[in-house]
Design an enzyme around this catalytic site. Sequence first.
Site, mmCIF file in Angstrom:
data_model
loop_
_atom_site.group_PDB
_atom_site.id
_atom_site.type_symbol
_atom_site.label_atom_id
_atom_site.label_comp_id
_atom_site.label_asym_id
_atom_site.label_seq_id
_atom_site.Cartn_x
_atom_site.Cartn_y
_atom_site.Cartn_z
ATOM 1 N N SER A 1 0.671 -1.235 0.007
ATOM 2 C CA SER A 1 0.046 0.059 0.039
ATOM 3 C C SER A 1 0.885 1.214 0.139
ATOM 4 O O SER A 1 2.002 1.329 0.627
ATOM 5 C CB SER A 1 -0.942 -0.137 1.132
ATOM 6 O OG SER A 1 -1.601 -1.099 1.240
HETATM 7 N N1 SAM Z 1 -0.563 -4.758 4.284
HETATM 8 C C1 SAM Z 1 -0.002 -5.109 2.883
HETATM 9 C C2 SAM Z 1 1.268 -4.761 2.853
HETATM 10 O O1 SAM Z 1 1.923 -4.000 3.852
HETATM 11 O O2 SAM Z 1 2.064 -4.840 1.978
HETATM 12 C C3 SAM Z 1 -0.769 -4.713 1.598
HETATM 13 C C4 SAM Z 1 -1.857 -5.485 1.609
HETATM 14 S S1 SAM Z 1 -2.487 -5.831 -0.230
HETATM 15 C C5 SAM Z 1 -3.165 -4.238 -0.734
HETATM 16 C C6 SAM Z 1 -3.836 -6.980 0.016
HETATM 17 C C7 SAM Z 1 -3.413 -8.366 0.323
HETATM 18 O O3 SAM Z 1 -4.665 -8.804 1.008
HETATM 19 C C8 SAM Z 1 -3.127 -8.918 -0.689
HETATM 20 O O4 SAM Z 1 -1.704 -9.523 -0.557
HETATM 21 C C9 SAM Z 1 -4.008 -10.145 -0.945
HETATM 22 O O5 SAM Z 1 -3.521 -11.427 -1.337
HETATM 23 C C10 SAM Z 1 -4.558 -10.252 0.498
HETATM 24 N N2 SAM Z 1 -5.894 -10.925 0.576
HETATM 25 C C11 SAM Z 1 -7.012 -10.720 -0.058
HETATM 26 N N3 SAM Z 1 -7.754 -11.503 0.297
HETATM 27 C C12 SAM Z 1 -7.469 -12.105 1.404
HETATM 28 C C13 SAM Z 1 -8.035 -12.974 2.344
HETATM 29 N N4 SAM Z 1 -9.282 -13.399 2.293
HETATM 30 N N5 SAM Z 1 -7.108 -13.382 3.491
HETATM 31 C C14 SAM Z 1 -6.001 -12.973 3.616
HETATM 32 N N6 SAM Z 1 -5.464 -12.038 2.806
HETATM 33 C C15 SAM Z 1 -6.162 -11.721 1.639
#
Ligand code: SAM
Length: 214
Positions: free
Chosen positions: A61
């Site tokens: 992000s």
């Molecule tokens: N917090 C992260 C960072 O610091 O880099 C950024 C997160 S990214 C915007 C969103 C993440 O949520 C992705 O890696 C995606 O694979 C994950 N995601 C999506 N659905 C999910 C779920 N049901 N459970 C866990 N992770 C999930």
Amino acid sequence: MDFSELRKEMVRTQLLPRGIRDRRVIEAMLKVPRHLFVSESLRYRAYEDCALPIGEGQTISQPYMVAVMTELLELKGNERVLEIGTGSGYQAAILAELAKEVYTIERIETIAERAERILRELGYQNVYVFSGDGTRGLPEYAPFDRILITAGTPEIPDVLKEQLNDGGIIVAPVGSRYSQQLVKMIKRHNAYKMEFHTPCVFVPLIGEYGWKEE
Ligand code: SAM
């Protein structure tokens, strides 16, 4: 490249002018080496004012979004935090600087493994990385004082509200698959107060209580 200088510049030009004020959040953003959470070829862009790709169609992000979500969590240092969407692990590292324990869960196993390795190499001992569907939370480690969802969700799943302590806070980007608004939800005596904050765009939260895979 002088990454510590780039961090100062990021705080001065991206966070302070947009109203980030929590001293502890600013200290954490100055400290955590964001460039180590992206691939080597993107390091020179790590402190730019945007999200960056981390593989598998996912993103780390934007720094401001990490700061604002963290500030909304009002961390004092003693909390157990659940993060849903580990991604690069960067947000988990920021949380680990500011809370007692961080439980973070990622749907894509290879991404979870990579984040876990980086966090371990950086010496974080209060972050626990899990792989699986975070929309179900982590009932075996609940309750949590704070829950942060870092992917766009149609709503805050009830099962997560149930895993939150009284007085706890959930922060999440809530809205459609393509655009959301940051929501802060405060739990008091099983009632929930909602506050609406900045508009945002996150990759979708995919899982049983999120969006379906396309
Ligand atoms: N917090 C992260 C960072 O610091 O880099 C950024 C997160 S990214 C915007 C969103 C993440 O949520 C992705 O890696 C995606 O694979 C994950 N995601 C999506 N659905 C999910 C779920 N049901 N459970 C866990 N992770 C999930």
